[in-house]
Design an enzyme around this catalytic site. Structure first.
Site, mmCIF file in Angstrom:
data_model
loop_
_atom_site.group_PDB
_atom_site.id
_atom_site.type_symbol
_atom_site.label_atom_id
_atom_site.label_comp_id
_atom_site.label_asym_id
_atom_site.label_seq_id
_atom_site.Cartn_x
_atom_site.Cartn_y
_atom_site.Cartn_z
ATOM 1 N N CYS A 10 2.652 -12.013 18.945
ATOM 2 C CA CYS A 10 4.004 -11.888 18.439
ATOM 3 C C CYS A 10 4.800 -10.908 19.280
ATOM 4 O O CYS A 10 4.348 -10.446 20.333
ATOM 5 C CB CYS A 10 3.972 -11.403 16.981
ATOM 6 S SG CYS A 10 2.907 -12.394 15.904
ATOM 7 N N ARG A 60 7.416 -13.677 14.880
ATOM 8 C CA ARG A 60 6.067 -14.157 14.565
ATOM 9 C C ARG A 60 5.715 -15.472 15.247
ATOM 10 O O ARG A 60 6.461 -16.448 15.175
ATOM 11 C CB ARG A 60 5.890 -14.334 13.056
ATOM 12 C CG ARG A 60 4.437 -14.675 12.692
ATOM 13 C CD ARG A 60 4.203 -14.917 11.232
ATOM 14 N NE ARG A 60 2.774 -15.119 10.988
ATOM 15 C CZ ARG A 60 2.257 -15.684 9.913
ATOM 16 N NH1 ARG A 60 3.059 -16.091 8.930
ATOM 17 N NH2 ARG A 60 0.954 -15.834 9.781
ATOM 18 N N LEU A 61 4.563 -15.481 15.901
ATOM 19 C CA LEU A 61 3.890 -16.694 16.324
ATOM 20 C C LEU A 61 2.703 -16.856 15.384
ATOM 21 O O LEU A 61 1.716 -16.131 15.484
ATOM 22 C CB LEU A 61 3.427 -16.596 17.781
ATOM 23 C CG LEU A 61 2.766 -17.837 18.367
ATOM 24 C CD1 LEU A 61 3.766 -18.977 18.493
ATOM 25 C CD2 LEU A 61 2.138 -17.533 19.722
ATOM 26 N N ILE A 113 -0.578 -17.777 13.797
ATOM 27 C CA ILE A 113 -1.888 -18.235 14.285
ATOM 28 C C ILE A 113 -2.922 -18.219 13.168
ATOM 29 O O ILE A 113 -3.695 -19.149 13.002
ATOM 30 C CB ILE A 113 -2.382 -17.343 15.449
ATOM 31 C CG1 ILE A 113 -1.376 -17.344 16.596
ATOM 32 C CG2 ILE A 113 -3.762 -17.792 15.917
ATOM 33 C CD1 ILE A 113 -1.219 -18.659 17.301
ATOM 34 N N ASN A 122 1.215 -7.000 16.847
ATOM 35 C CA ASN A 122 1.147 -8.038 17.864
ATOM 36 C C ASN A 122 -0.304 -8.156 18.315
ATOM 37 O O ASN A 122 -0.886 -7.186 18.803
ATOM 38 C CB ASN A 122 2.043 -7.670 19.052
ATOM 39 C CG ASN A 122 1.837 -8.574 20.258
ATOM 40 O OD1 ASN A 122 1.464 -9.735 20.118
ATOM 41 N ND2 ASN A 122 2.087 -8.043 21.445
ATOM 42 N N GLU A 147 -4.416 -10.058 17.697
ATOM 43 C CA GLU A 147 -5.385 -10.634 16.761
ATOM 44 C C GLU A 147 -6.524 -9.643 16.541
ATOM 45 O O GLU A 147 -7.014 -9.028 17.496
ATOM 46 C CB GLU A 147 -5.983 -11.943 17.301
ATOM 47 C CG GLU A 147 -4.984 -13.026 17.646
ATOM 48 C CD GLU A 147 -4.303 -13.647 16.442
ATOM 49 O OE1 GLU A 147 -4.730 -13.359 15.300
ATOM 50 O OE2 GLU A 147 -3.340 -14.419 16.644
ATOM 51 N N ASP A 194 -4.983 -11.470 9.199
ATOM 52 C CA ASP A 194 -5.609 -10.300 9.808
ATOM 53 C C ASP A 194 -4.656 -9.106 9.811
ATOM 54 O O ASP A 194 -5.097 -7.958 9.899
ATOM 55 C CB ASP A 194 -6.102 -10.621 11.220
ATOM 56 C CG ASP A 194 -5.002 -11.092 12.160
ATOM 57 O OD1 ASP A 194 -3.994 -11.631 11.687
ATOM 58 O OD2 ASP A 194 -5.164 -10.949 13.389
ATOM 59 N N GLY A 239 -10.828 -17.185 31.369
ATOM 60 C CA GLY A 239 -12.013 -16.499 31.872
ATOM 61 C C GLY A 239 -11.765 -15.137 32.485
ATOM 62 O O GLY A 239 -12.630 -14.635 33.205
#
Length: 574
Positions: A2, A46-47, A49, A72, A74, A96, A364
């Site tokens: 976010c 907000r995005l 998820i 912002n 996870e 979360d 990666g």
């Protein structure tokens, strides 16, 4: 993933709505504001998820109405933390965000050590008028701030601070060192005056016009406290278990997940273990880029790798014709210099994924630094750029009076051997900070979240603690990962040599984009910053480049990127 913003103090002197507006691409799903009288204002883009409900929107206020959080990132282990906190906190969402706030309310600052994730957050205590903000261990998520006119401003992007109405002036010392040595500044610096960043693994407190910053993550101590495993097979099994657990945690999402891949070892490992972890891997779409130049493209290796798996592959073409427009667009999102045409190619992957409705992509990043993957780890040199034999920088283009700002940066050497100290430098000062910054901004430019399983702190700490012979064997790097991977992929993939992620940047800048480059060189020599540069020296390095002195194109890219960034524009809004 976010965007966060806030002003503590007399916020009426600033344009807070514009701060949020210019970060909207970071979180187009919801934008909300919380005001605490005339004392503070916090905002959030907000995005969505995890827990897509309206109740999980931010700013998020706890049940007692004492604490409000903007967050912002996870917290990957939020399910385990929530179970631990249930007896002390009454949860009302599945997010979360609420777990993070509850952890702070129960454990205080010590909650940071319980978090496994990527995060930059701020919590305002309405009762004590106290701000607590923190950034994750490796700085995956950004946190910028400034103190001006009796107020404290913070945001996820530098442009938000400038859009508030604060002055925008280049930090000349940082720019000069960028041109002279390729430095992107120290962990607390930015390329703009009076705009600072909270260093990775630090927390910040603001109360009564006083700002204090404290280091909360001691990486060196964590490495030294790792269990000493002297049996190679045992170490290999433990590292494998950490890798699988990291990927498992990063599959926690309520939206579709994809994966970015190249033709290298790290992508092979990530793709292999994604398919080990999930039973519905045919729904995990893969993305790779190519340019149509066989001297650089990794597409043949990608196609050889992907044929072993059911994942659909999207091949995204970058052409030289697109580059000028992409440079303009991505420069606006980056706010600071970035890595060149490879970053533009990478940005197209996020654009493609976004158009297909995929909000989360795995990548990666981080394996080279923890398992000594770059050639200069084995060549016993202190370079920070792979594959060059002479300096890619041209300090002679700068006016002589500015060279007093150049400095030899001495990085900490907390370990007792050269390889670990180079790895430490790359993890906290050079490679990883740059890559994370570039990648956060290009993923967010297209409203997508990037997750890096190989940067799980448990993996990095353990890998750093391993004996050097577990990492480098007969000049081949990442031995332990290769030996793990050989049980899942053919030897041709497990033991393939490292190939730098490349594009034909050298060729394009000198040929297809020659006119574009020359227009920006002219702008530098005649524009508002002409007093920084020696016009004759710029002409010489450009002529030398066009005549074959082009082992590296970085010094040409630096000039182009500078010119584009210093051309006044309104903030780009996707």
């Amino acid at each position: 993933m976010c965007g966060i913003a806030g002003i503590i103090g007399d916020y009426k002197n600033y344009d807070f709505n514009r701060m949020l507006w210019c970060q909207n691409h970071r979180g187009p799903d919801a934008t909300q504001v919380f005001q605490d009288k005339d004392l503070a204002v916090l905002g959030h883009n907000r995005l969505a998820i995890i827990d897509l409900s309206f109740e999980a929107n931010q700013p998020f206020l706890d049940g007692s109405s004492r604490y409000v959080i903007v967050f912002n990132g996870e917290i990957y282990n939020y399910i385990e933390l929530k179970s631990e906190l249930k007896s002390a906190y009454n949860f009302k969402t599945e997010s979360d965000t609420e777990v993070l706030l509850a952890a702070y309310m129960v454990y205080g600052k010590e909650c940071l050590h319980k978090l496994n994730g990527m995060f930059a957050f701020a919590i305002w205590d309405l009762q004590n008028q106290h701000l607590f903000a923190a950034r994750d261990r490796f700085g995956v998520k950004p946190f910028f701030y400034t103190n001006v006119k009796g107020a404290f401003l913070f945001s996820s992007e530098i442009k938000a601070i400038h859009n508030s109405g604060t002055p925008k002036e280049p930090n000349q010392k940082v720019w000069i060192n960028y041109f002279s040595s390729g430095s992107y500044g120290m962990p607390n610096e930015t390329f703009w005056e009076e705009v600072h960043q909270l260093p990775p693994g630090h927390y910040l407190e603001y109360q009564g016009d006083t700002t204090s910053i404290t280091k909360w993550y001691d990486f060196v101590l964590a490495v030294k406290n790792q269990p000493q495993i002297n049996d190679y097979n045992q170490a290999k099994e433990h590292y494998k278990s950490l890798l699988l657990e990291s990927i498992k945690l990063r599959f926690r999402a309520d939206v579709p997940i994809g994966i970015n891949i190249s033709g290298g070892l790290d992508s092979s490992a990530l793709l292999a273990f994604v398919n080990v972890y999930t039973s519905n891997s045919s729904q995990i779409e893969a993305f790779t880029f190519y340019t149509g130049n066989s001297d650089y493209d990794e597409l043949p290796w990608v196609e050889d790798m992907i044929k072993h798996y059911p994942n659909p592959l999207h091949k995204v073409l970058l052409s030289s014709v697109e580059v000028p427009g992409l440079i303009e667009k991505i420069s606006e999102h980056q706010d600071e210099p970035f890595g060149g045409i490879p970053t533009l190619a990478y940005a197209k992957l996020f654009e493609c994924a976004s158009k297909k409705g995929i909000k989360v992509l795995l990548d990666g990043q981080g394996m080279d630094e923890q398992l000594a993957g770059y050639d200069y780890y084995t060549n016993n040199v202190k370079s920070s750029i792979q594959g060059v034999t002479k300096s890619p920088f041209r300090p002679e283009i700068l006016k002589e009076h500015l060279l007093i700002y150049t400095k030899t940066i001495v990085y900490p050497t907390p370990f007792d051997n050269a390889v670990q100290n180079l790895q430490y430098r790359d993890l906290f000062y050079t490679k990883i900070p740059r890559a994370l910054r570039f990648n956060d901004r290009i993923s967010m430019a297209f409203s997508t979240e990037l997750r890096e399983p190989f940067l799980d702190y448990k993996m990095v700490e353990f890998a750093f603690s391993l004996p050097i012979e577990y990492k480098i064997n007969k000049n081949q790097s990442k031995k332990i990962l290769r030996d793990i991977l050989k049980d899942y992929v053919p030897d041709t993939l497990a033991y393939a040599p490292k190939r730098p992620l490349q594009t034909p940047q050298r060729e394009w800048l000198g040929h297809e984009l020659k006119g574009y480059v020359e227009s920006h060189l002219f702008h530098i020599k005649s524009g508002p910053f002409k007093d920084w540069f020696c016009a004759d020296a710029i002409d010489k390095v450009w002529n030398d480049y066009c005549n074959g002195d082009n082992e590296s194109s970085f010094h040409i890219w630096q000039l182009v990127n500078f010119s584009v960034m210093m051309t006044p524009k309104e903030a780009y809004i996707s």
